[in-house]
Design a protein around this motif. Structure first.
Motif, PDB file in Angstrom:
ATOM      1  N   ASN A   5       0.837  -1.181   0.000  1.00  0.00           N
ATOM      2  CA  ASN A   5       0.000   0.000   0.000  1.00  0.00           C
ATOM      3  C   ASN A   5       0.880   1.241   0.000  1.00  0.00           C
ATOM      4  O   ASN A   5       1.734   1.413   0.860  1.00  0.00           O
ATOM      5  CB  ASN A   5      -0.904   0.001   1.248  1.00  0.00           C
ATOM      6  N   ASP A   9      -4.363   8.747  -1.525  1.00  0.00           N
ATOM      7  CA  ASP A   9      -5.563   9.297  -0.905  1.00  0.00           C
ATOM      8  C   ASP A   9      -6.252  10.237  -1.874  1.00  0.00           C
ATOM      9  O   ASP A   9      -5.974  11.432  -1.912  1.00  0.00           O
ATOM     10  CB  ASP A   9      -5.209  10.019   0.396  1.00  0.00           C
ATOM     11  N   GLU A  13     -12.162   5.315  -2.636  1.00  0.00           N
ATOM     12  CA  GLU A  13     -11.510   4.044  -2.326  1.00  0.00           C
ATOM     13  C   GLU A  13     -11.122   3.276  -3.585  1.00  0.00           C
ATOM     14  O   GLU A  13     -10.029   2.715  -3.692  1.00  0.00           O
ATOM     15  CB  GLU A  13     -12.437   3.195  -1.456  1.00  0.00           C
ATOM     16  N   ASP A  16      -8.040   4.759  -5.179  1.00  0.00           N
ATOM     17  CA  ASP A  16      -6.834   4.384  -4.442  1.00  0.00           C
ATOM     18  C   ASP A  16      -6.423   2.951  -4.793  1.00  0.00           C
ATOM     19  O   ASP A  16      -5.231   2.657  -4.971  1.00  0.00           O
ATOM     20  CB  ASP A  16      -7.069   4.496  -2.939  1.00  0.00           C
ATOM     21  N   GLU A  17      -7.409   2.071  -4.919  1.00  0.00           N
ATOM     22  CA  GLU A  17      -7.127   0.691  -5.319  1.00  0.00           C
ATOM     23  C   GLU A  17      -6.516   0.645  -6.723  1.00  0.00           C
ATOM     24  O   GLU A  17      -5.558  -0.086  -6.988  1.00  0.00           O
ATOM     25  CB  GLU A  17      -8.416  -0.130  -5.295  1.00  0.00           C
TER      26      GLU A  17
END
Length: 337
Positions: A5, A9, A13, A16-17
């Motif tokens: 990771n 940000d 979500e 970000d993935e």
């Protein structure tokens, strides 16, 4: 699933993935960070509109990009925003989970040219004499080599500062230049003089310059590599000022968003004549002046054509190899590339 990771940000979500996924697929972290900035702006727009990435329409994406253009941002910035958004939705399309309602065919038809952005002055290549002055004004042998390599192979900022030792072939005098925009690479022949300077740098000077055990061609004194595009920009900017060839070619007042970002009521964004990208334009101009075909120039510059991400271009067997190799030979009497 991401193996590591990287703490992206974007406020989304799934975005970000996506960013962690492309980093795990050998995209440079700095490139992903650039996408992160663009997608964070997009995420803020969706949040203000009360939308999720899965609910957005083409018109709403156009509204977001239009609002960005109204901030007096360049066409390149809008294009980067658009590329980040398109790549995100291509990632979502390939997922087996919930599909976005967005029509990806219509999304692909959006262009940065659709938006009213300020016109920037054309990049002006350096004269050979200016390139020599720029080299002379650098602070050290490493910085001189950065200028010479940039001018001889046309590498983009990121590709130049992240060039690896393994990409230099001093037996055949070739450099494998990466395309940091879309992947792929191209082998560019270099002059005998540059090959000798690189050999001296690798075998002698580089070890004295940095104690770091680095696989990068151009480490910094304190790290294994130059860590940001601004690092290289500062090197070129400072040297061009000392050489007396730097000047402002355009300027504009900060947009409201920029004023908020810099926490100031005043500010001017300037575009300078000489930057790392100027070296790439100088290389392109030299190829044109040498009479190379448009296809050969496009391949040498590794522009984003259909096969760039799938093929590894090479000039090693091309009729143009010696022309490219000789571009930087015997130029003492030439005043212009």
């Amino acid at each position: 699933m991401s193996e590591k990771n990287h703490s992206f940000d974007t406020g989304m979500e799934v975005a970000d993935e996506y960013l962690n996924t492309i980093v795990d697929s050998n995209v440079e972290v700095s490139t992903a960070k650039s996408y992160e900035t663009n997608l964070r702006q997009y995420g803020r727009y969706l949040d203000r509109e009360g939308l999720s990435p899965y609910q957005v329409t083409i018109m709403e994406i156009k509204d977001h990009l239009g609002a960005r253009a109204e901030q007096n941002l360049s066409k390149k910035t809008i294009s980067n925003d658009l590329t980040s958004i398109k790549n995100l939705y291509e990632f979502l399309r390939l997922k087996e989970e919930t599909q976005p309602e967005l029509d990806l065919f219509l999304l692909d038809n959006i262009s940065a040219s659709d938006f009213n952005t300020p016109t920037l002055p054309d990049q002006e290549p350096l004269l050979i004499t200016e390139l020599e002055k720029l080299c002379e004004a650098t602070n050290c042998f490493r910085d001189k080599l950065l200028v010479v390599v940039g001018g001889e192979v046309g590498a983009r900022n990121e590709a130049l500062r992240l060039m690896k030792l393994s990409e230099i072939d001093l037996q055949s005098n070739m450099i494998d230049v990466k395309n940091t925009k879309s992947g792929g690479s191209v082998n560019i022949p270099i002059s005998d003089e540059l090959a000798m300077q690189l050999e001296r740098w690798i075998r002698v000077e580089r070890k004295a310059y940095s104690s770091k055990n680095s696989g990068y061609l151009f480490p910094s004194r304190t790290d294994k590599k130059l860590n940001s595009n601004k690092s290289l920009w500062d090197i070129i900017h400072d040297a061009s000022n000392k050489a007396g060839i730097q000047r402002v070619v355009s300027e504009r007042e900060f947009s409201k968003a920029e004023k908020r970002h810099h926490n100031t009521e005043n500010g001017v964004r300037r575009q300078y004549r000489v930057s790392p990208h100027t070296l790439r334009h100088t290389f392109a101009h030299l190829l044109e002046e040498a009479g190379l075909s448009s296809k050969a120039r496009r391949d040498a510059l590794d522009h984003d054509n259909l096969s760039t991400t799938e093929e590894h271009y090479s000039f090693s067997e091309s009729e143009y190899e010696e022309q490219i190799r000789d571009l930087f030979h015997d130029n003492d009497n030439e005043s212009q590339p």
